[in-house]
Write a protein that holds these residues in place. Structure first.
Motif, PDB file in Angstrom:
ATOM      1  N   LEU A   1       0.811  -1.123   0.163  1.00 28.65           N
ATOM      2  CA  LEU A   1      -0.017   0.149   0.103  1.00 28.65           C
ATOM      3  C   LEU A   1       0.841   1.423   0.075  1.00 28.65           C
ATOM      4  CD1 LEU A   1      -2.718   1.231   0.255  1.00 28.65           C
ATOM      5  CD2 LEU A   1      -2.764   0.981   2.697  1.00 28.65           C
ATOM      6  N   MET A   2       2.066   1.321   0.633  1.00 30.48           N
ATOM      7  CA  MET A   2       2.808   2.357   0.916  1.00 30.48           C
ATOM      8  C   MET A   2       3.431   2.756  -0.483  1.00 30.48           C
ATOM      9  SD  MET A   2       3.162   4.270   3.417  1.00 30.48           S
ATOM     10  CE  MET A   2       4.698   4.952   3.244  1.00 30.48           C
ATOM     11  N   ALA A   3       3.957   1.612  -1.210  1.00 30.04           N
ATOM     12  CA  ALA A   3       4.432   1.705  -2.556  1.00 30.04           C
ATOM     13  C   ALA A   3       3.452   2.380  -3.677  1.00 30.04           C
ATOM     14  CB  ALA A   3       5.011   0.399  -3.494  1.00 30.04           C
ATOM     15  N   ALA A   4       2.237   2.080  -3.585  1.00 30.86           N
ATOM     16  CA  ALA A   4       1.163   2.455  -4.327  1.00 30.86           C
ATOM     17  C   ALA A   4       0.859   3.846  -3.930  1.00 30.86           C
ATOM     18  CB  ALA A   4      -0.064   1.563  -4.268  1.00 30.86           C
ATOM     19  N   LEU A   5       0.844   4.202  -2.945  1.00 28.69           N
ATOM     20  CA  LEU A   5       0.650   5.617  -2.605  1.00 28.69           C
ATOM     21  C   LEU A   5       1.697   6.567  -2.809  1.00 28.69           C
ATOM     22  CD1 LEU A   5      -0.728   5.137   1.280  1.00 28.69           C
ATOM     23  CD2 LEU A   5      -1.980   6.227  -0.739  1.00 28.69           C
ATOM     24  N   ARG A   6       2.946   6.129  -2.717  1.00 28.21           N
ATOM     25  CA  ARG A   6       3.986   6.976  -2.976  1.00 28.21           C
ATOM     26  C   ARG A   6       4.173   7.073  -4.545  1.00 28.21           C
ATOM     27  NH1 ARG A   6       7.672   3.888  -1.201  1.00 28.21           N
ATOM     28  NH2 ARG A   6       7.825   4.579   0.668  1.00 28.21           N
ATOM     29  N   ALA A   7       4.080   6.066  -5.344  1.00 28.99           N
ATOM     30  CA  ALA A   7       3.772   6.205  -6.749  1.00 28.99           C
ATOM     31  C   ALA A   7       2.676   6.933  -7.280  1.00 28.99           C
ATOM     32  CB  ALA A   7       3.597   4.692  -7.412  1.00 28.99           C
ATOM     33  N   SER A   8       1.697   6.914  -6.576  1.00 25.84           N
ATOM     34  CA  SER A   8       0.584   7.842  -6.727  1.00 25.84           C
ATOM     35  C   SER A   8       0.916   9.332  -6.382  1.00 25.84           C
ATOM     36  CB  SER A   8      -0.786   7.597  -6.025  1.00 25.84           C
ATOM     37  OG  SER A   8      -1.132   6.376  -6.327  1.00 25.84           O
ATOM     38  N   VAL A   9       1.616   9.597  -5.407  1.00 24.58           N
ATOM     39  CA  VAL A   9       1.988  11.041  -5.209  1.00 24.58           C
ATOM     40  C   VAL A   9       3.032  11.619  -6.200  1.00 24.58           C
ATOM     41  CG1 VAL A   9       3.304  12.591  -3.479  1.00 24.58           C
ATOM     42  CG2 VAL A   9       1.535  10.906  -2.739  1.00 24.58           C
ATOM     43  N   GLU A  10       3.912  10.672  -6.574  1.00 21.14           N
ATOM     44  CA  GLU A  10       5.033  11.063  -7.677  1.00 21.14           C
ATOM     45  C   GLU A  10       4.208  11.480  -8.937  1.00 21.14           C
ATOM     46  OE1 GLU A  10       7.662   7.906  -7.781  1.00 21.14           O
ATOM     47  OE2 GLU A  10       8.729   8.220  -5.893  1.00 21.14           O
ATOM     48  N   ARG A  11       3.144  10.461  -9.325  1.00 26.54           N
ATOM     49  CA  ARG A  11       2.457  10.595 -10.630  1.00 26.54           C
ATOM     50  C   ARG A  11       1.727  12.158 -10.581  1.00 26.54           C
ATOM     51  NH1 ARG A  11      -1.733   6.196 -12.507  1.00 26.54           N
ATOM     52  NH2 ARG A  11      -2.769   7.041 -10.764  1.00 26.54           N
TER      53      ARG A  11
END
Length: 314
Positions: free
Chosen positions: A244-254
């Motif tokens: 979940l953290m990786a998905a959130l981090r990728a969403s923030v970067e995008r």
């Protein structure tokens, strides 16, 4: 616009004569039911189940089934003679804070236009609602049904919002939400970063009905006899998202990349819980566990080199 109702707003001992107009209209593309082979319109006839004869619209009344084959027939005159004080008046019951009205209760919106002689009391009620930041809870009978509604101000005009009755709202009961589900501080911090990176002031004019535009394009292409070019579909994200953290981090970067913003330093809560990320919060139960990383040979050589350098210096 054509007024659909005329009456008065009952505001204490003050009466404000108003006309009611529908404030919204649907922009959906409408279709007719047709015969697939020849395009002929499909028509429905109103036929009496007793004598089999077609019934004109003016001869249709409303009937209440008592059971056992008995029916009570009500005409338009019966509805017009209902003993309701709200049949020709919008009765103000109380004034409540705006934020206390749950938006789920709202149904349909109408504009209120004052009659020429009621312009001053209309402006009085409008300005008083604005200054106190409250809405008026009212009752009104529209289309042969008494409804709960609110009066509020929008663009210097009084707006009547009809509402559903409390017993018309379904209860949200989902057993899975009764479980003890908690989010880690790092996940909350990252979710907050995602919300901030996508924060904006609401402007409804920036949104468009893509489905309606695409459907209109299909209709125009059919008329012109040309082919409709399908847009390329975006690649779907992998289904086996685990962390979940990786998905959130990728969403923030995008989200930041879409706005042309540089990625800031990671939040403190995220940095403190890097060790916890060895046990990521699963989104789906799929995904096999990854094998632990093996120690590489260059690391050993580096350690040996450091020991040799130390001996030489001694």
């Amino acid at each position: 616009m054509r007024a659909i109702w005329k009456g008065a707003v009952s505001f204490g001992l003050v009466s404000i004569a108003v006309r009611l107009y529908s404030a919204t209209e649907e922009k959906d593309i409408r279709f007719h039911q047709v015969h697939r082979d020849d395009g002929g319109r499909i028509k429905y006839k109103r036929v009496c189940s007793v004598d089999g004869e077609e019934v004109a619209y003016d001869d249709i009344a409303k009937g209440y089934d008592l059971g056992g084959g008995e029916m009570v027939i009500l005409t338009d005159d019966d509805f017009a003679d209902l003993p309701l004080t709200t049949s020709r008046a919008i009765e103000v019951l109380e004034f409540v804070p705006t934020e206390q009205v749950d938006p789920i209760l709202y149904n349909k919106a109408y504009y209120l236009e004052p009659e020429q002689t009621a312009a001053k009391p209309y402006a009085l009620l409008r300005d008083a609602l604005t200054n106190t930041d409250r809405v008026a809870v009212v009752k009104v009978a529209l289309r042969q049904r008494e409804q709960l509604a609110t009066l509020r101000v929008r663009d210097n005009v009084l707006v009547l919002n009809t509402m559903l009755w409390p017993d018309e709202i379904r209860a949200a009961k989902f057993d899975i939400l009764d479980e003890d589900i908690t989010a880690r501080p790092a996940e909350l911090a990252m979710a907050g970063s995602l919300i901030e990176s996508m924060a904006a002031d609401f402007d409804p004019s920036t949104y468009t009905d893509n489905y309606r535009e695409a459907l209109q394009e299909v209709i125009e292409a059919k008329v012109a006899g040309r082919e409709v070019v399908q847009p390329e579909e975006a690649e779907e994200a992998p289904a086996a998202a685990v962390d979940l953290m990786a998905a959130l981090r990728a969403s923030v970067e995008r989200a930041r990349a879409a706005r042309g913003e540089e990625a800031p330093a990671a939040p403190a809560a995220e940095a403190e819980s890097d060790a916890e990320e060895q046990q990521p919060t699963p989104i789906k139960k799929a995904a096999a566990k990854q094998a632990p990383a093996k120690k590489t040979a260059p690391a050993k050589k580096t350690t040996a080199a450091k020991k040799t350098a130390t001996k030489k210096s001694a």
